[in-house]
Write a protein that holds these residues in place. Structure first.
Motif, mmCIF file in Angstrom:
data_model
loop_
_atom_site.group_PDB
_atom_site.id
_atom_site.type_symbol
_atom_site.label_atom_id
_atom_site.label_comp_id
_atom_site.label_asym_id
_atom_site.label_seq_id
_atom_site.Cartn_x
_atom_site.Cartn_y
_atom_site.Cartn_z
ATOM 1 N N UNK A 204 53.958 91.550 56.935
ATOM 2 C CA UNK A 204 54.898 91.031 55.948
ATOM 3 C C UNK A 204 54.597 91.499 54.532
ATOM 4 N N UNK A 205 53.734 92.501 54.398
ATOM 5 C CA UNK A 205 53.356 93.030 53.091
ATOM 6 C C UNK A 205 54.353 94.090 52.628
ATOM 7 N N UNK A 206 54.471 94.252 51.322
ATOM 8 C CA UNK A 206 55.310 95.315 50.771
ATOM 9 C C UNK A 206 54.565 96.649 50.864
ATOM 10 N N UNK A 207 55.275 97.771 50.755
ATOM 11 C CA UNK A 207 54.589 99.067 50.738
ATOM 12 C C UNK A 207 53.512 99.169 49.660
ATOM 13 N N UNK A 208 53.782 98.622 48.482
ATOM 14 C CA UNK A 208 52.779 98.665 47.407
ATOM 15 C C UNK A 208 51.549 97.836 47.769
ATOM 16 N N UNK A 209 51.745 96.685 48.387
ATOM 17 C CA UNK A 209 50.610 95.858 48.807
ATOM 18 C C UNK A 209 49.789 96.568 49.874
ATOM 19 N N UNK A 210 50.454 97.234 50.812
ATOM 20 C CA UNK A 210 49.734 97.988 51.837
ATOM 21 C C UNK A 210 48.939 99.119 51.201
ATOM 22 N N UNK A 211 49.541 99.824 50.258
ATOM 23 C CA UNK A 211 48.836 100.913 49.580
ATOM 24 C C UNK A 211 47.601 100.395 48.843
ATOM 25 N N UNK A 263 53.900 103.041 59.135
ATOM 26 C CA UNK A 263 54.337 104.201 58.359
ATOM 27 C C UNK A 263 53.875 104.091 56.909
ATOM 28 N N UNK A 264 54.032 102.913 56.332
ATOM 29 C CA UNK A 264 53.591 102.725 54.942
ATOM 30 C C UNK A 264 52.071 102.903 54.823
ATOM 31 N N UNK A 265 51.323 102.429 55.812
ATOM 32 C CA UNK A 265 49.868 102.597 55.793
ATOM 33 C C UNK A 265 49.491 104.069 55.936
ATOM 34 N N UNK A 266 50.201 104.780 56.812
ATOM 35 C CA UNK A 266 49.917 106.206 57.002
ATOM 36 C C UNK A 266 50.243 107.000 55.745
ATOM 37 N N UNK A 267 51.344 106.644 55.078
ATOM 38 C CA UNK A 267 51.703 107.315 53.821
ATOM 39 C C UNK A 267 50.623 107.102 52.767
ATOM 40 N N UNK A 268 50.080 105.889 52.709
ATOM 41 C CA UNK A 268 49.056 105.581 51.706
ATOM 42 C C UNK A 268 47.708 106.191 52.068
ATOM 43 N N UNK A 269 47.371 106.172 53.360
ATOM 44 C CA UNK A 269 46.050 106.631 53.786
ATOM 45 C C UNK A 269 45.900 108.138 53.726
ATOM 46 N N UNK A 270 46.976 108.869 54.023
ATOM 47 C CA UNK A 270 46.944 110.336 53.983
ATOM 48 C C UNK A 270 45.766 110.903 54.780
ATOM 49 N N UNK A 271 45.520 110.307 55.934
ATOM 50 C CA UNK A 271 44.474 110.815 56.814
ATOM 51 C C UNK A 271 43.071 110.397 56.445
ATOM 52 N N UNK A 337 49.352 114.804 62.392
ATOM 53 C CA UNK A 337 50.444 115.117 61.464
ATOM 54 C C UNK A 337 51.569 114.115 61.701
ATOM 55 N N UNK A 338 51.428 112.921 61.117
ATOM 56 C CA UNK A 338 52.342 111.822 61.455
ATOM 57 C C UNK A 338 53.797 112.096 61.062
ATOM 58 N N UNK A 339 54.668 111.550 61.895
ATOM 59 C CA UNK A 339 56.099 111.586 61.627
ATOM 60 C C UNK A 339 56.439 110.329 60.837
ATOM 61 N N UNK A 340 56.558 110.450 59.544
ATOM 62 C CA UNK A 340 56.685 109.288 58.669
ATOM 63 C C UNK A 340 58.157 108.965 58.420
ATOM 64 N N UNK A 341 58.823 108.591 59.504
ATOM 65 C CA UNK A 341 60.189 108.098 59.435
ATOM 66 C C UNK A 341 60.240 106.775 60.163
ATOM 67 N N UNK A 342 61.260 105.982 59.887
ATOM 68 C CA UNK A 342 61.326 104.635 60.452
ATOM 69 C C UNK A 342 61.938 104.626 61.840
#
Length: 343
Positions: A204-211, A263-271, A337-342
């Motif tokens: 239930x976290x926002x993308x910014x909170x996950x980042x 997806x939001x976690x993967x975008x923030x983590x960048x591997x 190489x994650x597929x970062x789509x919903x």
């Protein structure tokens, strides 16, 4: 047949009987895993990436049976330093029409002493993790997690710091940056073994909170992020009679929300940080989807209630086939190489 019978009983009664069966029934060993499924997670060697999420075996008492179902790893708990009864009953609700569960168990468990005793007799050859929680009435929640690390050192292959259960008042507040820095800083100081430490977050976290949580986890040497726990949301699509009960919702209705959080976690983590996907995973197709979205491994729980113990083998067979069809030689390659789509 057994799964169908258990579904006719009160959910918490059925859960107790399932644990008893896993403890005492002579379960046959699972077939050897397809080599394409072997992978590593935060230095742990896994025969396959399908894990059991915390919540089923709260006291680590059924590990021998669970080890024979074919999981790549098993997470027991949540365990708190002192035993606690949890919330008043009824507190577990089966939403059959939605293939979902609502629970407000409240970390009911027998405490660290009993948990450690059970872990001391754990089966060999299976990776076992301890999901750590805090007592409801504790004055220092961070100290409870530190106590878990100290008490179970050398007994568990990894630890999960669970700050995302919605059923302990105020627990999710630990996901804020100041409280999180304090908690993870003390956890880092308390680590006395090489066992990896994971952090489990809410969907239930926002993308910014996950980042923000990803950056805090990296700053404090957390080894992986589990995405995610149950949700407080109630989708309009729910049809079951008990859909309005208070507690955390898990199962099929959580699928898209958990996938988006991943997806939001993967975008923030960048591997930079391994991710473990949880929430609504009920098939090889969904396990593959989460791995392609960047998960190094996945965990299931609610789907077992509807799919039975044979679900583990079905997911593994389908996942292996999908990896090969996708041209991948391993789980790690598919996640790289994650597929970062919903969708």
């Amino acid at each position: 047949m057994l799964t169908a019978l258990l579904r006719t009983l009160d959910p918490e009664t059925a859960h107790g009987l399932a644990i008893g069966g896993l403890k005492h029934a002579p379960w046959p060993a699972a077939l050897p895993d397809d080599p394409i499924l072997r992978t590593t997670l935060a230095g742990l060697d896994l025969p396959n990436p399908i894990g059991l999420a915390a919540g089923l075996d709260k006291n680590a008492e059924a590990l021998h049976g669970l080890a024979r179902l074919g999981f790549g790893f098993v997470e027991a708990g949540s365990v708190t330093p002192r035993p606690q009864q949890g919330n008043p009953k009824p507190r577990l609700f089966r939403l059959s029409e939605d293939r979902a569960i609502i629970n407000r168990m409240g970390f009911n468990n027998e405490g660290l002493e009993a948990f450690a005793d059970n872990l001391s007799r754990r089966p060999q050859g299976v990776v076992v993790g301890a999901n750590l929680g805090a007592n409801k009435d504790t004055e220092d929640r961070a100290a409870d997690y530190v106590a878990g690390l100290h008490h179970l050192a050398g007994l568990s292959d990894y630890f999960t710091v669970n700050i995302s259960s919605p059923n302990t008042p105020g627990l999710r507040a630990l996901q804020g940056r100041d409280a999180l820095d304090d908690l993870l800083g003390r956890v880092a100081q308390a680590r006395t073994t090489p066992a990896p430490v994971f952090l489990k977050i809410a969907p239930d976290l926002t993308p910014d909170e996950i980042a923000m949580i990803v950056e805090a986890a990296l700053a404090h040497r957390i080894d992986a992020l589990i995405v995610s726990n149950t949700t407080l949301d109630r989708p309009a699509s729910l049809r079951s009679r008990d859909r309005a009960e208070a507690g955390g919702l898990s199962g099929a209705p959580l699928k898209e929300k958990a996938h988006k959080a991943l997806i939001h976690a993967a975008e923030a983590a960048k591997g930079r940080l391994p991710l473990i996907a949880v929430g609504g995973i009920d098939s090889g197709a969904e396990a593959y989807r989460r791995i392609r979205a960047g998960a190094s491994a996945v965990q299931i729980y609610s789907a077992l209630i509807y799919g039975g113990p044979g679900l583990v083998g079905r997911i593994k067979r389908d996942l292996a086939a999908r990896l090969r069809a996708g041209g991948f030689a391993s789980v790690a390659e598919a996640a790289a190489n994650p597929v970062l789509t919903e969708r």
